[in-house]
Structure formats: structure tokens, C-alpha cells
Motif scaffolding. Structure first.
Motif, mmCIF file in Angstrom:
data_model
loop_
_atom_site.group_PDB
_atom_site.id
_atom_site.type_symbol
_atom_site.label_atom_id
_atom_site.label_comp_id
_atom_site.label_asym_id
_atom_site.label_seq_id
_atom_site.Cartn_x
_atom_site.Cartn_y
_atom_site.Cartn_z
ATOM 1 N N GLY A 49 0.964 -1.314 -0.127
ATOM 2 C CA GLY A 49 -0.139 0.272 0.097
ATOM 3 C C GLY A 49 1.412 1.169 0.164
ATOM 4 O O GLY A 49 1.793 1.262 0.043
ATOM 5 N N ALA A 50 0.094 2.025 0.316
ATOM 6 C CA ALA A 50 0.802 3.412 -0.139
ATOM 7 C C ALA A 50 0.114 4.865 0.189
ATOM 8 O O ALA A 50 -1.017 4.359 0.048
ATOM 9 C CB ALA A 50 1.738 3.677 -1.447
ATOM 10 N N TYR A 51 0.630 5.784 0.853
ATOM 11 C CA TYR A 51 -0.575 7.368 0.997
ATOM 12 C C TYR A 51 1.392 8.497 0.600
ATOM 13 O O TYR A 51 1.868 7.977 0.630
ATOM 14 C CB TYR A 51 -0.169 6.979 2.570
ATOM 15 C CG TYR A 51 0.697 6.644 3.262
ATOM 16 C CD1 TYR A 51 1.409 8.105 4.212
ATOM 17 C CD2 TYR A 51 1.186 5.918 4.034
ATOM 18 C CE1 TYR A 51 2.541 7.985 4.727
ATOM 19 C CE2 TYR A 51 2.202 5.872 5.189
ATOM 20 C CZ TYR A 51 2.284 7.246 5.418
ATOM 21 O OH TYR A 51 3.239 6.815 6.381
ATOM 22 N N THR A 52 0.476 9.579 0.245
ATOM 23 C CA THR A 52 0.513 10.619 0.328
ATOM 24 C C THR A 52 1.522 11.124 1.195
ATOM 25 O O THR A 52 0.257 11.304 2.060
ATOM 26 C CB THR A 52 0.162 11.601 -1.078
ATOM 27 O OG1 THR A 52 -0.458 11.757 -0.168
ATOM 28 C CG2 THR A 52 0.459 10.245 -2.194
ATOM 29 N N ILE A 53 2.353 12.467 1.714
ATOM 30 C CA ILE A 53 2.762 12.863 2.188
ATOM 31 C C ILE A 53 2.697 14.655 1.835
ATOM 32 O O ILE A 53 3.452 14.067 0.479
ATOM 33 C CB ILE A 53 4.295 12.827 2.746
ATOM 34 C CG1 ILE A 53 3.936 11.911 4.046
ATOM 35 C CG2 ILE A 53 4.413 14.143 4.081
ATOM 36 C CD1 ILE A 53 5.607 11.239 4.759
ATOM 37 N N GLY A 54 2.130 15.674 1.327
ATOM 38 C CA GLY A 54 1.971 16.375 0.689
ATOM 39 C C GLY A 54 1.115 17.136 0.239
ATOM 40 O O GLY A 54 0.001 16.153 0.502
ATOM 41 N N LEU A 66 -2.547 9.537 -6.425
ATOM 42 C CA LEU A 66 -0.960 8.873 -7.298
ATOM 43 C C LEU A 66 -0.268 8.248 -6.629
ATOM 44 O O LEU A 66 0.526 6.590 -7.286
ATOM 45 C CB LEU A 66 -0.213 10.312 -7.377
ATOM 46 C CG LEU A 66 -0.675 11.643 -8.284
ATOM 47 C CD1 LEU A 66 0.279 13.071 -8.598
ATOM 48 C CD2 LEU A 66 -0.307 10.750 -9.988
ATOM 49 N N ALA A 67 -0.714 7.699 -5.564
ATOM 50 C CA ALA A 67 0.535 6.708 -4.941
ATOM 51 C C ALA A 67 -0.367 5.958 -4.647
ATOM 52 O O ALA A 67 0.150 4.596 -5.167
ATOM 53 C CB ALA A 67 -0.479 6.591 -3.045
ATOM 54 N N ASP A 68 -1.440 5.763 -4.876
ATOM 55 C CA ASP A 68 -1.749 4.263 -5.783
ATOM 56 C C ASP A 68 -1.425 3.899 -7.592
ATOM 57 O O ASP A 68 -0.931 2.201 -7.347
ATOM 58 C CB ASP A 68 -3.395 4.162 -6.321
ATOM 59 C CG ASP A 68 -4.560 4.229 -4.678
ATOM 60 O OD1 ASP A 68 -3.798 4.559 -3.295
ATOM 61 O OD2 ASP A 68 -5.469 4.905 -4.880
ATOM 62 N N GLU A 69 -0.913 4.619 -7.943
ATOM 63 C CA GLU A 69 -0.385 4.651 -8.987
ATOM 64 C C GLU A 69 1.024 4.060 -9.139
ATOM 65 O O GLU A 69 1.610 3.429 -9.389
ATOM 66 C CB GLU A 69 -0.445 5.929 -10.196
ATOM 67 C CG GLU A 69 -1.513 5.957 -11.097
ATOM 68 C CD GLU A 69 -1.070 7.463 -11.698
ATOM 69 O OE1 GLU A 69 -0.766 7.702 -12.145
ATOM 70 O OE2 GLU A 69 -2.948 7.633 -11.503
ATOM 71 N N GLY A 70 2.057 4.892 -7.920
ATOM 72 C CA GLY A 70 2.781 4.796 -6.996
ATOM 73 C C GLY A 70 2.603 3.176 -6.919
ATOM 74 O O GLY A 70 3.936 2.683 -7.174
ATOM 75 N N VAL A 71 1.685 2.423 -6.627
ATOM 76 C CA VAL A 71 1.850 1.101 -6.045
ATOM 77 C C VAL A 71 2.283 0.223 -6.616
ATOM 78 O O VAL A 71 3.089 -0.797 -6.983
ATOM 79 C CB VAL A 71 0.691 0.881 -5.135
ATOM 80 C CG1 VAL A 71 0.558 -0.733 -4.949
ATOM 81 C CG2 VAL A 71 0.751 1.606 -3.366
ATOM 82 N N LEU A 112 5.230 11.211 -9.422
ATOM 83 C CA LEU A 112 5.586 12.714 -8.721
ATOM 84 C C LEU A 112 6.323 13.597 -9.938
ATOM 85 O O LEU A 112 6.305 14.986 -10.075
ATOM 86 C CB LEU A 112 5.640 13.070 -7.186
ATOM 87 C CG LEU A 112 4.777 12.374 -6.451
ATOM 88 C CD1 LEU A 112 5.057 12.407 -4.525
ATOM 89 C CD2 LEU A 112 2.509 12.878 -6.870
ATOM 90 N N ALA A 113 7.493 12.825 -10.464
ATOM 91 C CA ALA A 113 8.145 13.892 -11.066
ATOM 92 C C ALA A 113 7.807 14.876 -12.070
ATOM 93 O O ALA A 113 7.255 14.227 -12.814
ATOM 94 C CB ALA A 113 9.343 12.436 -11.691
#
Length: 87
Positions: free
Chosen positions: A7-12, A18-23, A67-68
Motif C-alpha cells: 500500500g501507499a500514502y502521500t505526504i504533502g 497518485l500513491a495508488d499509481e505509485g504502488v 510525482l516527477a
């Protein structure tokens, strides 16, 4: 034995999608390296500088690629986590 998923979460300011895409990018990294995500997470928790701990950090860098190039999220990051699944 408990089961886990990545899983993932964002800070900021970055939205959760986007966290889900990052996963997905991180999962691809683990698949390409043929490394178990949970083993890496446990190694990271014990010693971030271990070989497997560094793989966790590399997967997290991959997740942050979503995020880049988007200046709106310069103050944001994606953080990976091992999420325990309910039985």
C-alpha cells in the motif's frame, strides 16, 4: 499467518490516486527483481542499509516517479507500507 499487500500514502499535497499509481510502479519493481515485498519491508524495518532494505527504498523511489515533473507536488512524496489484510 497474516497476509499483507503493498500500500501507499502521500505526504504533502499529492492526491491518493497518485500513491495508488505509485504502488503499481513499486510492484513492478519487486516483480522485476523477483523479491518478496514483505521480506523487503521486514528487512527495511530492521536495517535500512541491508541489501533487502535498500530494495525497499528503491521500490519507494520507483513509486515516487509518479510525482516527477509535476511542480504542483514538489513538496510531496509517496510512502510505501505493508498493509495487513483482514481475515
Amino acid at each position: 499467518m497474516s497476509k499483507f499487500e503493498l500500500g501507499a500514502y502521500t505526504i504533502g499535497d499529492a492526491p491518493q490516486y497518485l500513491a495508488d499509481e505509485g504502488v503499481e510502479l513499486a510492484k513492478k519493481y519487486f516483480d522485476e527483481q523477483d523479491i518478496d515485498m514483505l521480506v523487503c519491508f521486514e528487512a527495511y524495518e530492521r536495517d535500512q542499509n541491508s541489501d533487502l532494505g535498500r530494495h525497499w527504498l528503491a521500490a519507494e523511489r520507483e513509486a515516487n516517479r509518479v510525482l516527477a515533473g509535476d511542480g504542483r507536488y514538489d513538496n510531496s512524496m509517496v510512502v510505501l507500507e505493508a498493509v495487513e489484510l483482514e481475515s
